[in-house]
Design a protein around this motif. Structure first.
Motif, PDB file in Angstrom:
ATOM      1  N   GLN A   1       5.208  14.772 -10.668  1.00  0.00           N
ATOM      2  CA  GLN A   1       5.651  14.919 -12.056  1.00  0.00           C
ATOM      3  C   GLN A   1       4.662  15.787 -12.847  1.00  0.00           C
ATOM      4  N   ARG A   2       3.359  15.584 -12.624  1.00  0.00           N
ATOM      5  CA  ARG A   2       2.356  16.415 -13.313  1.00  0.00           C
ATOM      6  C   ARG A   2       2.477  17.874 -12.875  1.00  0.00           C
ATOM      7  N   ALA A   3       2.679  18.094 -11.571  1.00  0.00           N
ATOM      8  CA  ALA A   3       2.821  19.463 -11.067  1.00  0.00           C
ATOM      9  C   ALA A   3       4.077  20.117 -11.649  1.00  0.00           C
ATOM     10  N   ARG A   4       5.178  19.353 -11.746  1.00  0.00           N
ATOM     11  CA  ARG A   4       6.424  19.876 -12.311  1.00  0.00           C
ATOM     12  C   ARG A   4       6.206  20.249 -13.778  1.00  0.00           C
ATOM     13  N   GLU A   5       5.480  19.393 -14.517  1.00  0.00           N
ATOM     14  CA  GLU A   5       5.199  19.665 -15.940  1.00  0.00           C
ATOM     15  C   GLU A   5       4.347  20.931 -16.082  1.00  0.00           C
ATOM     16  N   ARG A   6       3.329  21.081 -15.227  1.00  0.00           N
ATOM     17  CA  ARG A   6       2.492  22.292 -15.272  1.00  0.00           C
ATOM     18  C   ARG A   6       3.312  23.528 -14.946  1.00  0.00           C
TER      19      ARG A   6
ATOM     20  N   GLU B   1       0.834  -1.210   0.000  1.00  0.00           N
ATOM     21  CA  GLU B   1       0.000   0.000   0.000  1.00  0.00           C
ATOM     22  C   GLU B   1       0.865   1.255   0.000  1.00  0.00           C
ATOM     23  N   MET B   2       1.949   1.227   0.776  1.00  0.00           N
ATOM     24  CA  MET B   2       2.849   2.387   0.821  1.00  0.00           C
ATOM     25  C   MET B   2       3.497   2.619  -0.541  1.00  0.00           C
ATOM     26  N   LEU B   3       3.921   1.554  -1.198  1.00  0.00           N
ATOM     27  CA  LEU B   3       4.524   1.691  -2.527  1.00  0.00           C
ATOM     28  C   LEU B   3       3.524   2.272  -3.529  1.00  0.00           C
ATOM     29  N   GLU B   4       2.278   1.814  -3.446  1.00  0.00           N
ATOM     30  CA  GLU B   4       1.252   2.360  -4.333  1.00  0.00           C
ATOM     31  C   GLU B   4       1.030   3.845  -4.049  1.00  0.00           C
ATOM     32  N   ASN B   5       0.976   4.214  -2.775  1.00  0.00           N
ATOM     33  CA  ASN B   5       0.805   5.627  -2.417  1.00  0.00           C
ATOM     34  C   ASN B   5       1.972   6.463  -2.915  1.00  0.00           C
ATOM     35  N   LEU B   6       3.195   5.950  -2.750  1.00  0.00           N
ATOM     36  CA  LEU B   6       4.371   6.676  -3.225  1.00  0.00           C
ATOM     37  C   LEU B   6       4.346   6.826  -4.744  1.00  0.00           C
ATOM     38  N   SER B   7       3.896   5.791  -5.441  1.00  0.00           N
ATOM     39  CA  SER B   7       3.795   5.855  -6.902  1.00  0.00           C
ATOM     40  C   SER B   7       2.797   6.932  -7.324  1.00  0.00           C
ATOM     41  N   HIS B   8       1.659   6.992  -6.654  1.00  0.00           N
ATOM     42  CA  HIS B   8       0.649   8.018  -6.957  1.00  0.00           C
ATOM     43  C   HIS B   8       1.210   9.414  -6.663  1.00  0.00           C
ATOM     44  N   ASP B   9       1.913   9.536  -5.531  1.00  0.00           N
ATOM     45  CA  ASP B   9       2.503  10.838  -5.179  1.00  0.00           C
ATOM     46  C   ASP B   9       3.542  11.257  -6.210  1.00  0.00           C
TER      47      ASP B   9
END
Length: 187
Positions: free
Chosen positions: A161-166, A148-156
């Motif tokens: 990355q999306r915020a950096r691109e914006r 679950e932690m790995l999935e959360n980290l992947s989502h984060d």
């Protein structure tokens, strides 16, 4: 509710008294009667377990302020049940030793120390099995939490990355706007 509990208590007391009496008679019975007695005691032990479960359900329905007294009683009944099961195991081991001796033609010189040692080893094995099972359960839970932690980290990571691109797009748009405004000011 407590009247149901007390009824179950009385039934449990009668049943455990019968079981105790029968367990003490098992080693002294002839072989045919022993088989029947062992089967009968096993059934009564199951009935006693069911009564304990019913009593436990009744305790859960009792209001919390008066539940403590009943919980203490339940603990003592469960301990009594454990003692009965241990005594029954010992009488069955004595019974099985007699059957083994009859089949092998042994004269029955098995010592109590050997029986006690066997019981201790059996109990130690059961405790180890329970510990292994608990350890396995903890490992499975830890693995699930890690997943679950790995999935959360992947989502984060994706969000970052999306915020950096914006941010890059916004920076580029600001640069264009700045050039356009500078060009407009010059004219």
């Amino acid at each position: 509710m407590s009247s149901d509990f007390e009824g179950y208590e009385q039934d449990f007391a009668v049943l455990t008294a019968e079981i105790t009496s029968k367990i003490s008679r098992v080693p002294r019975l002839p072989p045919d009667e022993k088989k029947q007695m062992v089967a009968h005691v096993e059934k009564q032990l199951e009935e006693a377990k069911e009564l304990l479960e019913q009593m436990d359900l009744e305790v859960r329905e009792i209001p919390p302020q008066s539940r403590g007294m009943y919980s203490n009683r339940m603990r003592s009944y469960k301990q009594e049940m454990g003692k009965l099961e241990t005594d029954f195991k010992r009488s069955r081991i004595a019974y099985s030793d007699e059957v083994r001796n009859e089949l092998l033609g042994d004269d029955g010189n098995s010592s109590e120390n050997q029986r006690a040692h066997l019981l201790d080893n059996t109990e130690r094995l059961e405790r180890s099995s329970r510990r292994l099972e608990a350890g396995y359960q903890i490992a499975v839970e830890t693995e699930q939490i890690g997943q679950e932690m790995l999935e959360n980290l992947s989502h984060d990571r994706e969000k970052i990355q999306r915020a950096r691109e914006r941010l890059r797009e916004t920076d580029a748009n600001l640069g264009k706007s700045s050039r356009i405004l500078t060009g407009m000011l010059r004219r």
